[in-house]
Design an enzyme around this catalytic site. Structure first.
Site, short mmCIF file in Angstrom:
data_model
loop_
_atom_site.label_atom_id
_atom_site.label_comp_id
_atom_site.label_asym_id
_atom_site.label_seq_id
_atom_site.Cartn_x
_atom_site.Cartn_y
_atom_site.Cartn_z
CB THR A 1 -0.97 -0.08 1.21
OG1 THR A 1 -1.70 -1.30 1.08
CG2 THR A 1 -1.98 1.05 1.25
CG HIS A 2 4.37 0.73 1.61
ND1 HIS A 2 5.30 -0.21 1.97
CD2 HIS A 2 3.41 0.66 2.55
CE1 HIS A 2 4.92 -0.81 3.10
NE2 HIS A 2 3.77 -0.30 3.46
CB ILE A 3 0.90 4.50 -3.69
CG1 ILE A 3 -0.22 4.64 -2.69
CG2 ILE A 3 0.68 3.26 -4.51
CD1 ILE A 3 -1.58 4.57 -3.30
#
Lengths: 591, 242
Positions: A517-519
């Site tokens: 989820t590390h955008i």
């Protein structure tokens, strides 16, 4: 406009980690602070209480704590000439919703940043020269130094009760910690968590291979802990329901466990749920934010006037609000001009399942989101990139996060996907399966950006955010390098076989299976308004009473999990608002 | 929660929440939470697999297909009962009646375009529609090519059909069969097999026992650093032990 609320000093959009940090730090000055949250109110009891929350069907299969995509989502394409398609189901990334935001369902891995990553362009030019940087890679310095951020990393770790072992206290190397660690002022607030079987095997194997394993810093409390706000954490019991889940034990740091009990008691703070912000309102010249517009639970459009606006929603919504509010010049990939949407980055994950013999018990149902052993021998610029010819790096870990069977039982290559053969394979393998991963930086490229989709609109009639991103040659060559390391480690761990996913040249970003989820990026911080949306204090270059928090201010991707840096940057911004901005409102950095 | 379950829960005759979960360790909840908060912490009422279950969503021919497919995807064999015996068809039928059945949390606005597989689900079909069209198309293929509907075929023939659907070699203009198989049928069968028994599958936690999963125990403080066989059987969300 139907409804106009009473004005507040500060309105905060989004009530997750950064919203809670900014709210409490600004409310302490006596300002009247209001947070607006689009989702539900929720708290440990009853929302995340045992037994209700430890339900794989509700949480993992049906995404109970994640953003409801029917309300709003994004569109995705691999390049600027392609047709973007909606992200219709949760897959490769998992935005949260509700009070606490993604701070509820995160895992707890709590890292900082390597000093040279904040000045990556300068550092790369110094060590490797201009010719080393690919033509379309948009490297830039962040405008803030590690030394400036250190007290704020420290602050956030002590708020979260992070469990870990220091490797470098003010330049003194500490045995048992990470030898590559940037200097820290003091030890972690809590000692490391107990090592589950995967981590024990990983540490032994990586040591044998000549690497430097250390306990991964985890905001999953290893002991009872009271933080500086007077909020109490209980020890993690390795329940195995961490990522995707709210914590049953007050062990995983979240806004609910570490900030909200103190914040809720402050009379000059309030928050409103079911308030979906659609616009930052500005004065006619665009230089002053006058408040925000939101849609309330009844579907009414409401104007909330405020003296100062803080964007503290998840990455995606912060960037979209900048675009839909027409604050800052949108990025144009053809000319390279404009800043909103520029330097959109993600992260690459190689995930290898390790299968052991019947005498080796892993018990993957036990675990905690952040628990594990890791190596940073190949993170950031801890190794010589010269002969390898790529920019970037990552962290390799043997975590044991807790995996139940609805979340999918990994099987060795060639195992059947159903039938009696599958049944035999899950019976034989489940208790004996671990997982090791490499989480790698994704650099910023000219062709990777965010803008507003011309076709698709959400339930509020607003254009969806459009992502244009694919893996680039530099990053995939790095991934192949990490794939080789993972396979060697799996072998050294004694795995009888391994399966999984290693990204290789020719692979494209696959939005279906979960990876990270590390955008990040899209409203980059920096020193130059031509290449950044906010200055080093996270203040909009264009609208000086607007502050933008979140991983969207990253100038490029990093190998670490972003939450530690996102939290530290929020404390850094809050500290400077208090010490500088409130005394003399206006632009805080010279152009 | 039924009255019986509520009483059992409050009397502590079901598995007790860890103390911390009762709120005693947080400044937010220094006082003992009210009873209604305890009730709100409980899962929805359990409706485990019933012997006399009647489908709500599936028609009789569809129900025959779902049962037959479950029996082949996870068969009853030397390793114990399969998906049919554990109630997985009931799980799937009941899921069709939840928001999931109507894709309530998916973005389902048009326009709809085919895309590369990497861009994920791009169909306007909801799970309910996938089953309706998918089953009809597979049964039609079986009737045309093998002379019987899927449920009436021999187990070996059924396996062969399922393999061909999975591989995409049986196609239909009426339904995206490969997607139906991997994205719905097989996925939901696995969910029902391994999910909590309250949802209708995993009868008596047999699937958890098969693989050595302790279900909702969720407390391994004393075990996490022991690389040994975990000695306790599973517990479900309503505190039942197997």
């Amino acid at each position: 406009m139907a409804v106009t609320n009473k004005s507040v000093d500060v309105v905060i959009v989004g009530f997750g980690w950064t919203g809670a940090i900014m709210a409490i730090e600004l409310a302490k000055t006596g300002l009247n602070v209001l947070a607006l949250e689009r989702g539900e109110d929720q708290d440990t009891v009853p929302s995340f209480a045992y037994p209700k929350v430890v339900d794989e069907i509700a949480q993992s299969a049906r995404n109970g704590l994640l953003q409801n995509l029917s309300k709003t989502t994004v569109t995705i394409r691999h390049d600027k000439d392609g047709r973007a398609l909606p992200y219709r189901q949760i897959g490769s990334f998992k935005p949260g919703t509700g009070v606490g935001g993604a701070g509820i369902h995160w895992s707890g891995v709590h890292s900082r940043v390597m000093p040279e990553e904040l000045r990556l362009k300068t550092h790369t030019l110094e060590r490797y020269g201009r010719g080393f940087i690919p033509e379309d890679m948009q490297l830039q310095d962040w405008g803030v130094s590690y030394e400036e951020l250190e007290p704020h990393f420290d602050r956030f770790e002590y708020v979260c009760g992070t469990s870990g072992k220091a490797g470098n206290i003010d330049g003194v190397m500490m045995p048992g910690g990470n030898p590559f660690e940037a200097p820290r002022a003091r030890e972690y607030p809590l000692p490391p968590l107990k090592d589950p079987p995967t981590s024990v095997l990983f540490a032994k194997a990586t040591k044998e291979l000549g690497y430097n394993p250390f306990p991964l810093p985890a905001s999953n409390a290893s002991r009872p802990y009271r933080n500086p706000y007077g909020c109490d954490l209980g020890p993690c019991n390795f329940c195995g329901f961490c990522s995707d889940y709210g914590c049953i034990n007050y062990s995983k740091a979240s806004p609910q466990t570490t900030i909200l009990p103190a914040l809720r008691a402050m009379p000059n703070f309030a928050y409103r749920t079911h308030a979906h912000v659609t616009r930052v309102n500005t004065s006619a010249d665009g230089k002053t934010a006058t408040g925000v517009t939101y849609i309330d639970a009844q579907g009414r459009e409401v104007f909330q006037p405020a003296g100062m606006v803080v964007l503290a929603a998840f990455h995606l919504h912060n960037v979209r609000l900048m675009l839909s509010s027409k604050i800052g010049k949108p990025y144009d990939p053809n000319t390279g001009e404009g800043v909103i949407g520029r330097n959109f980055c993600y992260q690459l994950i190689n995930s290898v399942n390790t299968f052991f013999d019947k005498q080796t018990y892993i018990n993957p149902f036990m675990g905690s989101g952040g628990v594990g052993q890791a190596i940073e021998d190949f993170n950031a610029d801890n190794f010589d990139h010269g002969p390898l010819g790529f920019i970037g790096g990552g962290i390799i870990w043997g975590r044991q996060t807790g995996i139940g069977p609805v979340r999918g039982i990994p099987l060795p290559k060639g195992a059947p996907t159903w039938g009696s053969g599958w049944k035999q394979a899950v019976k034989d393998n489940y208790a004996h399966t671990g997982r090791i991963e490499a989480q790698m930086s994704n650099m910023a490229y000219r062709g990777a950006y965010l803008d507003l989709d011309p076709t698709y609109r959400d339930a509020y009639g607003e254009p969806l955010l459009r992502m244009t991103l694919d893996w680039q040659d530099n990053d995939l060559r790095m991934s192949e390098f990490f794939g080789d390391k993972l396979n060697a480690i799996a072998k050294a761990m004694g795995a009888t076989s391994a399966s999984g996913r290693v990204l290789k040249r020719g692979d494209h970003w696959d939005t279906r299976a979960y990876q990270s989820t590390h955008i990040n990026g899209g409203t980059s911080m920096g020193t130059d308004p031509k290449t950044s949306a906010v200055n080093k204090y996270l203040q909009s270059w264009d609208t000086s009473n607007l502050f933008v928090l979140g991983a969207n201010v990253f100038a490029h991707g990093i190998g670490y999990n972003p939450t530690g840096l996102v939290g530290a940057l929020a404390y850094w911004a809050a500290d400077n608002i208090r010490s500088k901005y409130l005394k003399s409102p206006g632009p805080m950095a010279a152009v | 929660m039924s009255d019986t379950n509520r009483r059992a829960f409050l009397k502590g005759s079901v598995i007790l929440p860890p103390l911390a979960a009762l709120g005693v360790s947080s400044a937010s909840s220094q006082q003992t939470p009210a009873v209604d908060e305890l009730a709100a912490s409980a899962p929805a009422a359990a409706t485990p697999a019933a012997d006399d279950y009647k489908p709500t969503y599936f028609t009789a021919p569809e129900w025959a297909f779902v049962q037959a497919a479950c029996a082949r995807l996870i068969p009853n064999d030397a390793n114990g009962p399969g998906a049919l015996e554990l109630g997985v068809p009931q799980f799937i039928d009941r899921q069709m009646g939840t928001p999931y059945g109507d894709a309530a949390n998916w973005f389902m606005q048009g326009p709809f375009f085919e895309g590369a597989p990497e861009f994920g689900y791009q169909s306007q079909l909801t799970p309910k529609q996938q089953y309706r069209l998918g089953i009809k198309a597979i049964d039609a293929w079986c009737a045309k090519n093998l002379g019987r509907t899927f449920a009436a075929l021999k187990p070996e023939q059924q396996d062969d059909v399922l393999k061909k659907v999975e591989a995409g070699t049986i196609k239909s203009d009426e339904a995206p069969l490969k997607t139906f198989f991997s994205g719905f049928l097989l996925k939901n069968v696995m969910e029902g097999f391994f999910g909590d028994p309250m949802y209708g599958g995993n009868k008596n936690m047999a699937a958890w026992k098969l693989i050595g999963h302790p279900g909702a125990r969720a407390d391994f403080m004393e075990w996490v650093d022991r690389p040994a066989l975990y000695p306790y059987g599973p517990v479900d969300l309503h505190g039942r032990q197997a």
